[in-house]
Motif scaffolding. Structure first.
Motif, PDB file in Angstrom:
ATOM      1  N   ARG A  82       0.854  -1.193   0.000  1.00 50.79           N
ATOM      2  CA  ARG A  82       0.000   0.000   0.000  1.00 50.79           C
ATOM      3  C   ARG A  82       0.887   1.239   0.000  1.00 50.79           C
ATOM      4  NH1 ARG A  82      -4.230  -2.390   4.497  1.00 50.79           N
ATOM      5  NH2 ARG A  82      -5.398  -3.690   3.026  1.00 50.79           N
ATOM      6  N   LEU A  83       0.892   1.949  -1.143  1.00 53.67           N
ATOM      7  CA  LEU A  83       1.770   3.112  -1.303  1.00 53.67           C
ATOM      8  C   LEU A  83       1.067   4.386  -0.862  1.00 53.67           C
ATOM      9  CD1 LEU A  83       3.152   0.993  -3.151  1.00 53.67           C
ATOM     10  CD2 LEU A  83       3.550   2.835  -4.798  1.00 53.67           C
ATOM     11  N   ALA A  84       1.782   5.192  -0.072  1.00 50.51           N
ATOM     12  CA  ALA A  84       1.328   6.559   0.203  1.00 50.51           C
ATOM     13  C   ALA A  84       1.644   7.415  -1.029  1.00 50.51           C
ATOM     14  CB  ALA A  84       2.042   7.068   1.448  1.00 50.51           C
ATOM     15  N   GLY A  85       1.428   8.708  -0.941  1.00 46.88           N
ATOM     16  CA  GLY A  85       1.680   9.598  -2.082  1.00 46.88           C
ATOM     17  C   GLY A  85       3.118   9.452  -2.575  1.00 46.88           C
ATOM     18  N   LEU A  86       3.231   9.080  -3.848  1.00 46.17           N
ATOM     19  CA  LEU A  86       4.536   8.706  -4.394  1.00 46.17           C
ATOM     20  C   LEU A  86       5.223   9.940  -4.970  1.00 46.17           C
ATOM     21  CD1 LEU A  86       6.129   6.090  -5.172  1.00 46.17           C
ATOM     22  CD2 LEU A  86       4.793   6.088  -7.293  1.00 46.17           C
ATOM     23  N   TYR A  87       6.518  10.096  -4.677  1.00 45.13           N
ATOM     24  CA  TYR A  87       7.277  11.172  -5.318  1.00 45.13           C
ATOM     25  C   TYR A  87       8.699  10.685  -5.558  1.00 45.13           C
ATOM     26  CZ  TYR A  87       9.868  12.315  -1.066  1.00 45.13           C
ATOM     27  OH  TYR A  87      10.710  12.258   0.022  1.00 45.13           O
ATOM     28  N   GLY A  88       9.410  11.430  -6.389  1.00 47.78           N
ATOM     29  CA  GLY A  88      10.792  11.066  -6.698  1.00 47.78           C
ATOM     30  C   GLY A  88      11.263  11.911  -7.867  1.00 47.78           C
ATOM     31  N   PRO A  89      12.428  11.567  -8.423  1.00 50.06           N
ATOM     32  CA  PRO A  89      12.973  12.346  -9.532  1.00 50.06           C
ATOM     33  C   PRO A  89      11.974  12.459 -10.686  1.00 50.06           C
ATOM     34  CG  PRO A  89      14.586  10.760  -8.730  1.00 50.06           C
ATOM     35  CD  PRO A  89      13.309  10.455  -8.017  1.00 50.06           C
ATOM     36  N   GLY A  90      11.747  13.692 -11.145  1.00 48.41           N
ATOM     37  CA  GLY A  90      10.821  13.907 -12.258  1.00 48.41           C
ATOM     38  C   GLY A  90       9.365  13.928 -11.847  1.00 48.41           C
ATOM     39  N   ARG A  91       9.075  13.651 -10.578  1.00 49.23           N
ATOM     40  CA  ARG A  91       7.675  13.609 -10.099  1.00 49.23           C
ATOM     41  C   ARG A  91       7.629  14.116  -8.666  1.00 49.23           C
ATOM     42  NH1 ARG A  91       3.874   8.428 -10.688  1.00 49.23           N
ATOM     43  NH2 ARG A  91       4.197   7.957 -12.869  1.00 49.23           N
ATOM     44  N   SER A  92       7.859  15.415  -8.497  1.00 50.22           N
ATOM     45  CA  SER A  92       7.838  15.934  -7.126  1.00 50.22           C
ATOM     46  C   SER A  92       7.353  17.376  -7.131  1.00 50.22           C
ATOM     47  CB  SER A  92       9.236  15.869  -6.503  1.00 50.22           C
ATOM     48  OG  SER A  92      10.046  16.903  -7.026  1.00 50.22           O
ATOM     49  N   ALA A  93       7.263  17.939  -5.929  1.00 49.33           N
ATOM     50  CA  ALA A  93       6.852  19.343  -5.805  1.00 49.33           C
ATOM     51  C   ALA A  93       7.840  20.266  -6.523  1.00 49.33           C
ATOM     52  CB  ALA A  93       6.758  19.712  -4.321  1.00 49.33           C
ATOM     53  N   LEU A  94       9.083  19.821  -6.675  1.00 50.21           N
ATOM     54  CA  LEU A  94      10.064  20.650  -7.402  1.00 50.21           C
ATOM     55  C   LEU A  94       9.594  20.843  -8.848  1.00 50.21           C
ATOM     56  CD1 LEU A  94      13.262  18.837  -6.107  1.00 50.21           C
ATOM     57  CD2 LEU A  94      12.586  21.176  -5.512  1.00 50.21           C
ATOM     58  N   ALA A 121       7.017  24.163 -13.040  1.00 50.46           N
ATOM     59  CA  ALA A 121       6.006  24.245 -14.109  1.00 50.46           C
ATOM     60  C   ALA A 121       4.953  25.311 -13.810  1.00 50.46           C
ATOM     61  CB  ALA A 121       5.342  22.885 -14.285  1.00 50.46           C
ATOM     62  N   GLY A 122       5.060  25.937 -12.646  1.00 53.09           N
ATOM     63  CA  GLY A 122       4.115  27.001 -12.289  1.00 53.09           C
ATOM     64  C   GLY A 122       2.733  26.476 -11.912  1.00 53.09           C
ATOM     65  N   ARG A 123       2.627  25.172 -11.587  1.00 52.25           N
ATOM     66  CA  ARG A 123       1.303  24.642 -11.248  1.00 52.25           C
ATOM     67  C   ARG A 123       1.174  24.276  -9.767  1.00 52.25           C
ATOM     68  NH1 ARG A 123       2.654  19.277 -11.493  1.00 52.25           N
ATOM     69  NH2 ARG A 123       4.265  18.820 -13.045  1.00 52.25           N
ATOM     70  N   ALA A 124       2.170  24.636  -8.961  1.00 53.36           N
ATOM     71  CA  ALA A 124       2.083  24.316  -7.524  1.00 53.36           C
ATOM     72  C   ALA A 124       1.139  25.304  -6.841  1.00 53.36           C
ATOM     73  CB  ALA A 124       3.469  24.397  -6.896  1.00 53.36           C
ATOM     74  N   ARG A 125       0.289  24.781  -5.952  1.00 54.56           N
ATOM     75  CA  ARG A 125      -0.598  25.636  -5.160  1.00 54.56           C
ATOM     76  C   ARG A 125      -0.417  25.278  -3.693  1.00 54.56           C
ATOM     77  NH1 ARG A 125      -6.533  25.245  -7.829  1.00 54.56           N
ATOM     78  NH2 ARG A 125      -7.012  26.782  -6.217  1.00 54.56           N
ATOM     79  N   ARG A 126      -0.723  26.236  -2.830  1.00 52.43           N
ATOM     80  CA  ARG A 126      -0.677  25.939  -1.390  1.00 52.43           C
ATOM     81  C   ARG A 126      -2.076  26.160  -0.823  1.00 52.43           C
ATOM     82  NH1 ARG A 126       3.031  28.282   2.385  1.00 52.43           N
ATOM     83  NH2 ARG A 126       2.649  30.308   1.427  1.00 52.43           N
ATOM     84  N   LEU A 127      -2.776  25.040  -0.594  1.00 54.93           N
ATOM     85  CA  LEU A 127      -4.143  25.119  -0.089  1.00 54.93           C
ATOM     86  C   LEU A 127      -4.102  24.971   1.426  1.00 54.93           C
ATOM     87  CD1 LEU A 127      -5.894  22.779  -2.696  1.00 54.93           C
ATOM     88  CD2 LEU A 127      -5.184  25.164  -2.925  1.00 54.93           C
ATOM     89  N   ASP A 128      -4.791  25.864   2.088  1.00 60.57           N
ATOM     90  CA  ASP A 128      -4.734  25.890   3.557  1.00 60.57           C
ATOM     91  C   ASP A 128      -5.976  25.216   4.135  1.00 60.57           C
ATOM     92  OD1 ASP A 128      -4.057  26.424   6.126  1.00 60.57           O
ATOM     93  OD2 ASP A 128      -4.663  28.547   6.075  1.00 60.57           O
ATOM     94  N   LYS A 129      -5.910  23.883   4.259  1.00 62.42           N
ATOM     95  CA  LYS A 129      -7.024  23.162   4.888  1.00 62.42           C
ATOM     96  C   LYS A 129      -6.553  22.785   6.300  1.00 62.42           C
ATOM     97  CE  LYS A 129     -10.549  19.724   4.303  1.00 62.42           C
ATOM     98  NZ  LYS A 129     -10.868  18.350   4.062  1.00 62.42           N
ATOM     99  N   PRO A 130      -7.014  23.508   7.313  1.00 63.71           N
ATOM    100  CA  PRO A 130      -6.456  23.314   8.655  1.00 63.71           C
ATOM    101  C   PRO A 130      -6.517  21.857   9.111  1.00 63.71           C
ATOM    102  CG  PRO A 130      -7.855  25.258   8.600  1.00 63.71           C
ATOM    103  CD  PRO A 130      -8.028  24.562   7.275  1.00 63.71           C
ATOM    104  N   GLY A 131      -5.396  21.391   9.624  1.00 62.23           N
ATOM    105  CA  GLY A 131      -5.321  20.034  10.184  1.00 62.23           C
ATOM    106  C   GLY A 131      -5.105  18.946   9.146  1.00 62.23           C
TER     107      GLY A 131
END
Ligand SMILES: NC(=O)c1ccc[n+]([C@@H]2O[C@H](COP(=O)([O-])OP(=O)(O)OC[C@H]3O[C@@H](n4cnc5c(N)ncnc54)[C@H](OP(=O)(O)O)[C@@H]3O)[C@@H](O)[C@H]2O)c1
Length: 290
Positions: free
Chosen positions: A147-159, A164-174
């Protein structure tokens, strides 16, 4: 006997696994749907085969196969690999199925692991429900379920999202997400190949569930760019796709500690900060000198 791994859906994670195994003397076979991807797999050194529902593999594709790993997610009708090949799969000594922590549904931020009861009622959400049904099929065949949690790594990360200018910061408390670096997934898979436990369930997550906005902020810090503004949840929610809304409707903290103890592995990237730093450092090493 030479060990042969057949990967249904030789995608991001499976490719990194196969690269490691080919280097260790294994043979590899893998499926894709896209002809260009099939060519890329052949260049990697695996026997590349087209597979999708209604287009099964020939029986000969299972000859000599000692291990099967599936990365194919369920479709509207169920699990395409199970539906097309359950008779062949029954004869393979080691089976692995890449699942998702979506099977835990919403746990209101509580910690979960393989000992947490999962059930179709109350439903864990559409993604989780389909996964749970697929898991049940594969476990009945004796598969190891990861069971994989949110997967990230080279070529597939917040970087990449920030660049790409598509990162957002949504503030959902908790709200937090659990994550796992792809190479920590590969390490666990390799350990599991040598410790068969048919029907077992393994949670793959790092030690630091955290808000997505925090990950984006750290990616921006590493890249030396200002973070996007924090968007209040009530304003952002109406702009999100149904898929993203489903992600944010569920909150859980996934513990991979039991899995790591059982498999005798440790995390190379215990949190997203370590993982993102390593990705950036690897990119710098691989960049051709000017
Ligand atoms: N990304 C995440 O955060 C996350 C989290 C938890 C679990 N997971 C699951 O973990 C597994 C591995 O993830 P990944 O990102 O490494 O996978 P991936 O790169 O998306 O690869 C999936 C593979 O499955 C094939 N595939 C997809 N749908 C198919 C279908 N209907 N019929 C036949 N083949 C199909 C794809 O083939 P094509 O190349 O032809 O498209 C691809 O080779 C996936 O099941 C994924 O859903 C992912």
């Amino acid at each position: 006997m030479q060990r042969t791994l057949l990967c249904f859906g030789l995608g991001y994670t499976a490719e990194r696994l196969v690269r490691r195994l080919l280097g260790a003397g294994w043979r590899g076979r893998g499926t894709a749907r896209d002809p260009a991807r099939l060519e890329a797999l052949a260049r990697l050194g695996v026997e590349a085969l087209p597979f999708e529902r209604g287009r099964p593999l020939p029986g000969a594709a299972f000859e000599g196969v000692t291990h099967v790993l599936s990365s194919v997610p369920p479709d509207d009708d169920g699990d395409p690999v199970f539906d097309e090949h359950q008779a062949h799969l029954r004869r393979v000594p080691w089976l692995g199925y890449l699942s998702s922590t979506a099977v835990y549904g919403d746990q209101r931020g509580a910690w979960v692991d393989a000992s947490t009861p999962v059930a179709l009622l109350p439903p864990p959400g559409p993604r989780g429900r389909a996964r749970l049904l697929a898991e049940t099929d594969w476990r009945a065949l004796g598969a190891h379920v990861f069971r994989l949690a949110g997967l990230y790594g080279p070529g597939r990360s917040a970087l990449d999202a920030v660049r790409a200018g598509r990162a957002r910061r949504l503030d959902k408390p908790g709200h937090v997400f659990s994550r796992i670096h792809v190479d920590d997934v590969v390490t666990a898979l390799i350990a599991a190949l040598d410790r068969p436990a048919p029907g077992g369930v393994w949670d793959l997550a790092d030690e630091a569930p955290s808000p997505h906005a925090e990950v984006v902020a750290y990616a921006c810090e590493l890249l030396g760019v200002p973070p996007p503004p924090l968007e209040p949840w009530t304003e952002a929610a109406p702009t999100l796709s149904p898929g993203l809304l489903e992600f944010y409707a569920e909150c859980r903290r996934v513990s991979g500690a039991g899995t790591r103890t059982a498999l005798g592995v440790s995390l190379a990237y215990p949190d997203h900060r370590a993982g993102l730093r390593a990705i950036l450092e690897a990119e710098a090493r691989e960049r051709p000198p000017r």
